[in-house]
Scaffold this active site. Structure first.
Site, PDB file in Angstrom:
ATOM      1  CG  HIS A   1       0.579   6.526   5.911  1.00 51.18           C
ATOM      2  ND1 HIS A   1       1.655   6.961   6.530  1.00 51.18           N
ATOM      3  CD2 HIS A   1       0.802   5.388   5.623  1.00 51.18           C
ATOM      4  CE1 HIS A   1       2.482   6.183   6.763  1.00 51.18           C
ATOM      5  NE2 HIS A   1       2.118   4.947   6.013  1.00 51.18           N
TER       6      HIS A   1
ATOM      7  N   GLY B   1       0.854  -1.161  -0.027  1.00 47.93           N
ATOM      8  CA  GLY B   1       0.002  -0.179   0.096  1.00 47.93           C
ATOM      9  C   GLY B   1       0.789   1.238  -0.042  1.00 47.93           C
TER      10      GLY B   1
ATOM     11  CD  GLN C   1       3.358   5.828   3.067  1.00 44.50           C
ATOM     12  OE1 GLN C   1       2.421   5.208   2.548  1.00 44.50           O
ATOM     13  NE2 GLN C   1       4.441   5.145   3.638  1.00 44.50           N
TER      14      GLN C   1
ATOM     15  CB  CYS D   1       5.484   1.970   7.601  1.00 50.56           C
ATOM     16  SG  CYS D   1       4.967   3.643   6.860  1.00 50.56           S
ATOM     17  CG  LEU D   2       6.604   1.010   1.596  1.00 51.98           C
ATOM     18  CD1 LEU D   2       6.034   1.318   0.067  1.00 51.98           C
ATOM     19  CD2 LEU D   2       7.814   0.114   1.277  1.00 51.98           C
TER      20      LEU D   2
ATOM     21  CG  HIS E   1      -0.326   1.186   7.418  1.00 49.66           C
ATOM     22  ND1 HIS E   1       0.734   0.641   8.377  1.00 49.66           N
ATOM     23  CD2 HIS E   1       0.367   1.830   6.551  1.00 49.66           C
ATOM     24  CE1 HIS E   1       1.747   1.077   7.902  1.00 49.66           C
ATOM     25  NE2 HIS E   1       1.650   1.984   7.001  1.00 49.66           N
ATOM     26  CD  GLU E   2      -1.345   2.317   3.087  1.00 53.12           C
ATOM     27  OE1 GLU E   2      -0.856   3.571   3.077  1.00 53.12           O
ATOM     28  OE2 GLU E   2      -0.630   1.064   2.986  1.00 53.12           O
TER      29      GLU E   2
END
Ligand code: GNR
Ligand code: NI
Length: 170
Positions: free
Chosen positions: A138, A46, A51, A92-93, A134-135
């Site tokens: 963000h 994702g 981000q 997480c990226l 999670h997204e």
């Protein structure tokens, strides 16, 4: 097509709150395509616009084995959450190399626009439910490590700042 640079925690821009998309136009469709390319290349399951330093409510997700089930979420909202929760080891990226358990709703119902501006609703459980929550965090300026203890958060900040310094030297 373009790969977009991904912000790294503890960058303060990860805490900006995204604004709703006003019109789903070619600018948004280009952003979606670039975000998808960036997610697949990373690789991740994702990516939220936050981000890549774009503060609008856009998310791409693909939790399939074969990377052939891209979901585009524009102005997504969670309209229902189960009381039942699940614990999942998240990564997480924007927080590379850090994995820890987070407890979230086990099942959710999501209302979203797609890249044509059409409204859809879907139910999610398992990894998809984890990823959507999670997204959407963000987009609200929240990174998963904020669910961890202050001690763990400080250790993670120290470790990532050190990694950043080493990367600049090299
Ligand atoms: O690639 C990712 N994997 C992942 C694993 C467990 C829980 C959440 C995620 S999302 C993450 C990509 C990312 O950082 N999205 O914001
Ligand atoms: Ni993330």
């Amino acid at each position: 097509m373009a790969l977009l640079p991904i912000l790294r925690y503890p960058d303060p821009r990860l805490h900006k709150v995204a604004k709703p998309v006003q019109v789903v136009d070619d600018r948004i469709r280009t952003l979606v395509r670039d975000m998808a390319e960036t997610m697949y290349e990373a690789p991740g399951v994702g990516l939220a616009a936050t981000q890549v330093d774009v503060h609008e409510r856009v998310v791409v997700i693909d939790v399939s084995e074969d990377n052939d089930d891209l979901r585009v979420l524009i102005n997504p909202e969670i309209i229902w959450k189960s009381e039942e929760t699940q614990v999942y080891e998240e990564g997480c990226l924007s927080v590379p190399g850090i994995y820890d358990e987070v407890q979230r709703a086990a099942r959710i119902r999501v209302r979203t626009l797609d890249e044509q501006g059409e409204t859809h609703e879907f139910d999610a459980e398992g990894l998809l439910a984890v990823c959507v929550q999670h997204e959407l965090d963000h987009l609200m300026g929240k990174v998963f490590v904020e669910y961890l203890s202050p001690l763990k958060q400080n250790r993670i900040k120290t470790r990532l700042r050190k990694q950043e310094r080493e990367a600049l030297k090299a």
